[in-house]
Design a protein around this motif. Sequence first.
Motif: not given
Length: 268
Positions: A223-246
């Motif tokens: 609803t407001q003009a401007g430039t915005y920054a945000y962060t997306i995280i992808v978690e990587e899971w193997r056999d129920g264990v989180r092995i990375s976060e990008t």
Amino acid sequence: MKKLFTFAFLVGSLHAAYATHFLGGEIRTKRLSTFGLTYEISVFLYFDESSGSSAADAQSGITVCVGEANQTITFKRAGRIKVSAEVSLNTYLGNFTYAAPGTYTVAVPIESPNPSLANFNSVNTPFYLQTTFATHIINSTPVFNSPVGTQYAGIRQVFNDNVKAVDAEGDSLVYRLGVSKQGQPGNCRGKDIPDYRYPNEVTREGVFEVNPATGDLTWNAPTQAGTYAYTIIVEEWRDGVRISETHRGVTLKVADQGGSPVIIPPFE
């Protein structure tokens, strides 16, 4: 919709002269052999070519925190390609051998990415990218399908983006939003930006969320003009264990683009 998070990331320091030309980026790591702990670390940074091509020309190298104490190494630029008329993708590559199996963070502080961001005071805030990964297994971190580019959203128009990544080993991926981080050049530690607000928190209207299973991001609606920054995280899971976060940093420009306005849902 928003969630706080803790995760590790890539670090390379950029001189303040290049600050306003940084649009986003992320890091990938890849183990190079079955035996041994040598990793290829790839840093991807997006620069504004419409007003900052000379600054991008000069950014031939970066300093990367590799995750062992405060150790840093210099990466040279390995490639620079135009992903649009306004944006270039700059790739910086290097290898590093870890002393022992463990969980490590690679990261890079970037001084004042844009002096006019709408959702935090970016003038004296060095932005910070980082990725965390485990070395006790053979793995490479996920790869995003699309470049950051320069994204645009219309006032009172629903903004959609798909940030879906692919994983070479077929591990499960989960997406979430995170508070953007800051860090000082020469210091391999990052922290949440104190005055950071999610884009919809600036006016406290509507919903800004990412589907954790598909990576579909929705802002309903700016609803407001401007430039915005945000962060997306992808978690990587193997056999129920989180092995990375990008972590992926993104810049989004909001302007009046006409069209029929949507009804803004209650603030989340």
